[in-house]
Design a protein around this motif. Structure first.
Motif, PDB file in Angstrom:
ATOM      1  N   PHE A  15      -4.938   0.593 -16.676  1.00 16.03           N
ATOM      2  CA  PHE A  15      -3.503   0.295 -16.790  1.00 16.03           C
ATOM      3  C   PHE A  15      -3.299  -0.720 -17.903  1.00 16.03           C
ATOM      4  O   PHE A  15      -4.260  -1.192 -18.522  1.00 16.03           O
ATOM      5  N   THR A  16      -2.044  -1.069 -18.167  1.00 15.83           N
ATOM      6  CA  THR A  16      -1.737  -1.997 -19.251  1.00 15.83           C
ATOM      7  C   THR A  16      -1.300  -3.340 -18.677  1.00 15.83           C
ATOM      8  O   THR A  16      -0.198  -3.461 -18.129  1.00 15.83           O
ATOM      9  N   PRO A  17      -2.146  -4.380 -18.758  1.00 17.87           N
ATOM     10  CA  PRO A  17      -1.683  -5.710 -18.363  1.00 17.87           C
ATOM     11  C   PRO A  17      -0.615  -6.189 -19.344  1.00 17.87           C
ATOM     12  O   PRO A  17      -0.890  -6.435 -20.517  1.00 17.87           O
ATOM     13  N   SER A  18       0.612  -6.264 -18.860  1.00 19.90           N
ATOM     14  CA  SER A  18       1.731  -6.609 -19.748  1.00 19.90           C
ATOM     15  C   SER A  18       2.139  -8.070 -19.656  1.00 19.90           C
ATOM     16  O   SER A  18       2.943  -8.544 -20.471  1.00 19.90           O
ATOM     17  N   LEU A  19       1.589  -8.799 -18.669  1.00 20.04           N
ATOM     18  CA  LEU A  19       1.921 -10.210 -18.489  1.00 20.04           C
ATOM     19  C   LEU A  19       0.846 -10.823 -17.603  1.00 20.04           C
ATOM     20  O   LEU A  19       0.391 -10.199 -16.649  1.00 20.04           O
TER      21      LEU A  19
ATOM     22  N   PRO B 221       0.819  -1.221   0.000  1.00 23.10           N
ATOM     23  CA  PRO B 221       0.000   0.000   0.000  1.00 23.10           C
ATOM     24  C   PRO B 221       0.850   1.267   0.000  1.00 23.10           C
ATOM     25  O   PRO B 221       1.826   1.385   0.748  1.00 23.10           O
ATOM     26  N   GLY B 222       0.500   2.188  -0.883  1.00 25.03           N
ATOM     27  CA  GLY B 222       1.158   3.481  -0.924  1.00 25.03           C
ATOM     28  C   GLY B 222       2.489   3.533  -1.639  1.00 25.03           C
ATOM     29  O   GLY B 222       3.176   4.558  -1.579  1.00 25.03           O
ATOM     30  N   THR B 223       2.857   2.466  -2.341  1.00 25.34           N
ATOM     31  CA  THR B 223       4.183   2.432  -2.970  1.00 25.34           C
ATOM     32  C   THR B 223       4.148   2.621  -4.483  1.00 25.34           C
ATOM     33  O   THR B 223       5.180   2.525  -5.146  1.00 25.34           O
ATOM     34  N   ALA B 224       2.983   2.882  -5.066  1.00 21.51           N
ATOM     35  CA  ALA B 224       2.873   2.950  -6.524  1.00 21.51           C
ATOM     36  C   ALA B 224       3.809   3.985  -7.126  1.00 21.51           C
ATOM     37  O   ALA B 224       4.411   3.757  -8.185  1.00 21.51           O
ATOM     38  N   ALA B 225       3.961   5.128  -6.470  1.00 26.61           N
ATOM     39  CA  ALA B 225       4.813   6.181  -7.025  1.00 26.61           C
ATOM     40  C   ALA B 225       6.266   5.730  -7.121  1.00 26.61           C
ATOM     41  O   ALA B 225       6.981   6.108  -8.059  1.00 26.61           O
ATOM     42  N   ALA B 226       6.720   4.919  -6.178  1.00 23.34           N
ATOM     43  CA  ALA B 226       8.106   4.425  -6.224  1.00 23.34           C
ATOM     44  C   ALA B 226       8.300   3.481  -7.400  1.00 23.34           C
ATOM     45  O   ALA B 226       9.360   3.480  -8.038  1.00 23.34           O
ATOM     46  N   TYR B 227       7.280   2.684  -7.712  1.00 25.65           N
ATOM     47  CA  TYR B 227       7.368   1.810  -8.892  1.00 25.65           C
ATOM     48  C   TYR B 227       7.501   2.653 -10.157  1.00 25.65           C
ATOM     49  O   TYR B 227       8.323   2.367 -11.036  1.00 25.65           O
TER      50      TYR B 227
ATOM     51  N   TRP C 135      -3.498   0.067  -8.069  1.00 25.89           N
ATOM     52  CA  TRP C 135      -2.686   0.403  -9.246  1.00 25.89           C
ATOM     53  C   TRP C 135      -3.531   1.148 -10.284  1.00 25.89           C
ATOM     54  O   TRP C 135      -3.084   2.137 -10.879  1.00 25.89           O
ATOM     55  N   ALA C 136      -4.744   0.698 -10.487  1.00 26.64           N
ATOM     56  CA  ALA C 136      -5.634   1.348 -11.446  1.00 26.64           C
ATOM     57  C   ALA C 136      -5.937   2.785 -11.008  1.00 26.64           C
ATOM     58  O   ALA C 136      -5.929   3.720 -11.833  1.00 26.64           O
ATOM     59  N   ALA C 137      -6.181   2.981  -9.714  1.00 27.63           N
ATOM     60  CA  ALA C 137      -6.472   4.332  -9.215  1.00 27.63           C
ATOM     61  C   ALA C 137      -5.264   5.240  -9.378  1.00 27.63           C
ATOM     62  O   ALA C 137      -5.404   6.427  -9.737  1.00 27.63           O
ATOM     63  N   PHE C 138      -4.083   4.733  -9.131  1.00 28.09           N
ATOM     64  CA  PHE C 138      -2.869   5.529  -9.306  1.00 28.09           C
ATOM     65  C   PHE C 138      -2.709   5.936 -10.768  1.00 28.09           C
ATOM     66  O   PHE C 138      -2.354   7.089 -11.068  1.00 28.09           O
ATOM     67  N   CYS C 139      -2.969   5.000 -11.666  1.00 30.46           N
ATOM     68  CA  CYS C 139      -2.853   5.312 -13.096  1.00 30.46           C
ATOM     69  C   CYS C 139      -3.883   6.362 -13.514  1.00 30.46           C
ATOM     70  O   CYS C 139      -3.567   7.315 -14.245  1.00 30.46           O
ATOM     71  N   ARG C 140      -5.120   6.225 -13.023  1.00 33.92           N
ATOM     72  CA  ARG C 140      -6.166   7.186 -13.378  1.00 33.92           C
ATOM     73  C   ARG C 140      -5.874   8.579 -12.835  1.00 33.92           C
ATOM     74  O   ARG C 140      -6.294   9.578 -13.413  1.00 33.92           O
ATOM     75  N   ALA C 141      -5.144   8.640 -11.728  1.00 29.99           N
ATOM     76  CA  ALA C 141      -4.876   9.928 -11.076  1.00 29.99           C
ATOM     77  C   ALA C 141      -3.823  10.755 -11.796  1.00 29.99           C
ATOM     78  O   ALA C 141      -3.448  11.821 -11.318  1.00 29.99           O
TER      79      ALA C 141
END
Length: 383
Positions: free
Chosen positions: A168-172, A100-106, A124-130
């Motif tokens: 988001f983009t499912p890449s795998l 939780p809360g680490t999306a920006a670091a990725y 992850w989806a919410a982070f991408c939408r934001a």
């Protein structure tokens, strides 16, 4: 040099070190190439978690990247950052998912989380939408491990959720085999069938199921990408057959003392090994603090580890302590071993798998436990 597993480690000179760990990067590259040749058109990635199974992320990634590997798997973001420094344009997946809360670091280090729950996917989806945009991530499906990942029915439902998947983009899409090293285990066929069912729902998304042993299964479940780990580092992916991989690691330890122990006297803590006749004992400057597990201790009731001394296999005598191992070297000609000489704990026929078995564990644990007090010598990769 630093290690995620063992912390900061100053360089240790060979003359001062109790042990010498030699890592053959050319063998590492040869193993990757052999696996790549086996899987045809599928991409061959590399699992480099746990400091590349103990041999060093920076060295392993640099060698594998030079050989053509472009996708790497780690367990934690901190490992991903180390891979990114060694391979700036590689694809890097973080197997343990999104805390939780680490999306920006990725995003900051271009790491791809392996999303294994609806909560992770929603975050992850919410982070991408934001405002982050449609960032890539892998989807982990649980086909039988019951550890991480979406259950099959949840993954099938997710495939219809255009709102989430559109963010988001499912890449795998990936799963993990339970018993790939046992080709006759029926769970292999059940997992392959379940994963194939899910894969059909994610048309156009690359799929990955096979680990090291999975590459050798008769069903050849290679899909679009394989994820070898242990086999890259010389472990046997086919335990019931000859090892097709080249050894990567050799461990030698210094003899710091030789002594004769009279008949009936004990060696080591708690006296679990008693000399049967007059025995010659060599003490090595390596112990469980160096990652050589205490469970490999030798007693009169149970054979433990062995070392190769002047070409002779010699058994451990007594408990492994924090910094020392004692060997019965009575079978070695007296002039063939001297104080300061090196003996082999891994290598010269003592495979990483045998060392693990003698310690009551697996070679994986031995590799990833090897400590940072050794002098490390890297043989260069020839690519």
């Amino acid at each position: 040099m630093t290690s995620a597993a063992h912390g900061p480690c100053p360089a240790v000179g060979e003359d001062e070190a109790g042990g010498l760990l030699t890592i053959d990067l050319a063998a590492l590259v040869a193993n990757w190439r052999a696996l790549a040749a086996r899987v045809g058109s599928a991409e061959t990635a590399a699992v480099v978690k746990a400091d590349a199974y103990g041999i060093g992320i920076e060295q392993a990634v640099s060698a594998l990247y030079g050989a053509g590997c472009r996708t790497f798997f780690v367990a934690h973001p901190v490992e991903g950052r180390r891979v990114r420094a060694a391979a700036p344009d590689a694809v890097i997946y973080v197997l343990n998912g999104l805390l939780p809360g680490t999306a920006a670091a990725y995003r900051a280090h271009d790491l791809r989380p392996v999303l294994g729950s609806l909560e992770e996917i929603e975050e992850w989806a919410a982070f991408c939408r934001a405002g982050a945009g449609r960032l890539p991530a892998a989807l982990h499906v649980d086909t039988g491990m019951n550890r991480l990942g979406l259950r099959v029915e949840a993954a099938v439902q997710l495939a219809e959720n255009t709102e989430l998947l559109g963010a988001f983009t499912p890449s795998l899409v990936m799963s993990h085999l339970v018993s790939a090293e046992e080709p006759d285990d029926p769970i292999n066929a059940r997992q392959i069938a379940a994963f194939s069912h899910v894969r059909e729902r994610f048309a156009g998304v690359p799929a990955s199921l096979a680990n090291s042993s999975g590459i050798f299964l008769p069903q050849a479940p290679h899909f679009d990408l394989v994820r070898p780990g242990y086999a890259l580092y010389g472990g046997n992916p086919t335990p019931e057959r000859a090892n097709p991989m080249r050894p990567v690691v050799q461990l030698e330890a210094r003899v710091i003392q030789l002594r004769w122990t009279p008949d009936g006297e004990t060696v080591g803590y708690n006296g679990h090994w008693t000399a049967q006749g007059r025995r010659r004992i060599a003490t090595l400057s390596v112990g469980y603090a160096d990652g050589y597990l205490r469970t490999a201790s030798g007693t009169n009731l149970k054979a433990g580890g062995e070392a190769v001394v002047a070409g002779v296999r010699c058994p451990f005598a007594g408990r492994i302590s924090m910094d020392l191992i004692t060997l019965d070297v009575s079978a070695v000609p007296e002039g063939a071993i001297q104080r300061g000489d090196k003996v082999t704990l891994i290598g010269n026929g003592l495979t990483i798998d045998e060392v693990g078995k003698r310690a009551g564990t697996i070679g994986y644990e031995i590799l990833t436990s090897l400590g940072r007090r050794y002098h490390r010598r890297y043989l260069p990769a020839t690519v």
